[in-house]
Scaffold this motif. Structure first.
Motif, PDB file in Angstrom:
ATOM      1  N   LEU A  98       0.840  -1.193   0.000  1.00 12.27           N
ATOM      2  CA  LEU A  98       0.000   0.000   0.000  1.00 12.27           C
ATOM      3  C   LEU A  98       0.878   1.247   0.000  1.00 12.27           C
ATOM      4  CD1 LEU A  98      -2.804   1.399   0.399  1.00 12.27           C
ATOM      5  CD2 LEU A  98      -2.391   1.179   2.859  1.00 12.27           C
ATOM      6  N   GLY A  99       0.641   2.113  -0.969  1.00 11.69           N
ATOM      7  CA  GLY A  99       1.332   3.383  -1.020  1.00 11.69           C
ATOM      8  C   GLY A  99       0.489   4.468  -0.368  1.00 11.69           C
ATOM      9  N   VAL A 100       1.132   5.377   0.330  1.00 11.50           N
ATOM     10  CA  VAL A 100       0.417   6.451   1.026  1.00 11.50           C
ATOM     11  C   VAL A 100       1.206   7.740   0.868  1.00 11.50           C
ATOM     12  CG1 VAL A 100      -0.567   7.189   3.232  1.00 11.50           C
ATOM     13  CG2 VAL A 100      -0.352   4.766   2.739  1.00 11.50           C
ATOM     14  N   ILE A 101       0.487   8.843   0.601  1.00  9.23           N
ATOM     15  CA  ILE A 101       1.170  10.136   0.515  1.00  9.23           C
ATOM     16  C   ILE A 101       1.487  10.619   1.933  1.00  9.23           C
ATOM     17  CG2 ILE A 101       0.211  10.764  -1.730  1.00  9.23           C
ATOM     18  CD1 ILE A 101      -1.803  12.567  -0.268  1.00  9.23           C
ATOM     19  N   PRO A 102       2.569  11.369   2.092  1.00 10.38           N
ATOM     20  CA  PRO A 102       3.022  11.770   3.431  1.00 10.38           C
ATOM     21  C   PRO A 102       2.018  12.621   4.206  1.00 10.38           C
ATOM     22  CG  PRO A 102       4.706  12.250   1.786  1.00 10.38           C
ATOM     23  CD  PRO A 102       3.498  11.780   1.058  1.00 10.38           C
ATOM     24  N   THR A 103       1.169  13.368   3.524  1.00  7.45           N
ATOM     25  CA  THR A 103       0.221  14.226   4.243  1.00  7.45           C
ATOM     26  C   THR A 103      -0.922  13.438   4.857  1.00  7.45           C
ATOM     27  OG1 THR A 103      -0.903  14.672   2.144  1.00  7.45           O
ATOM     28  CG2 THR A 103       0.723  16.295   2.894  1.00  7.45           C
TER      29      THR A 103
END
Length: 163
Positions: A98-103
């Motif tokens: 799972l990829g997640v943006i830092p914000t």
């Protein structure tokens, strides 16, 4: 060319560990004669002895020690792959990247991870942090199965199969 069987390797490992035919047989849940026959067949396959027998002890020959060392690695790898394959037979098991943006990551991940671990204990959730463009590229290449991003995101329109 004949190769040693997994059972023979198991017997050899047990002899290395227990240094006794009777204790090794007990640990393998076989009779002492079955273990002894398995070791004899192994020695016939290798055309040399793998154990030195005496009335008081059993020790491995140099060939036996070398084979036992390799056999332990083989058995460990076999156990791992068997575990992993069995795990994927369960619903929601295996690995999801799972990829997640830092914000978003620090706000959603603690709740998501705790919930996923409780509901799907056999699921191995691997988290990757990155910018939206990078996450979409990784999804296209198959490096990620899913991504949590903020929308609207221009490029996401053409990614219906990913959304």
């Amino acid at each position: 060319m004949y190769l040693p069987s997994l059972r023979q390797l198991e017997y050899l490992i047990a002899l290395k560990e227990h240094k006794s035919f009777s204790r090794a047989a007990e640990s393998c849940h076989v009779t002492q004669s079955a273990l002894s026959n398995g070791i004899k067949e192994l020695e016939e396959t290798l055309r040399q002895p793998v154990v030195t027998r005496s009335t008081r002890y059993v020790s491995l020959t140099a060939a036996g020690a070398e084979l036992a060392h390799v056999a332990e690695k083989i058995m460990q790898q076999l156990q791992e792959v068997t575990y992993n394959i069995r795990r994927t037979a369960e619903p929601m098991a295996g690995t999801i990247r799972l990829g997640v943006i830092p914000t978003i990551a620090p706000y959603l991940l603690p709740q998501i991870i705790a919930h996923v671990q409780n509901v799907f204990p056999s699921l191995n959730l691997q988290i990757y942090e990155g910018l939206s463009d990078d996450l979409l590229d990784r999804m296209r290449s198959g490096d990620l199965e899913a991504a949590l991003m903020a929308f609207p995101f221009e490029e996401a329109r053409g990614l219906n199969q990913y959304i």
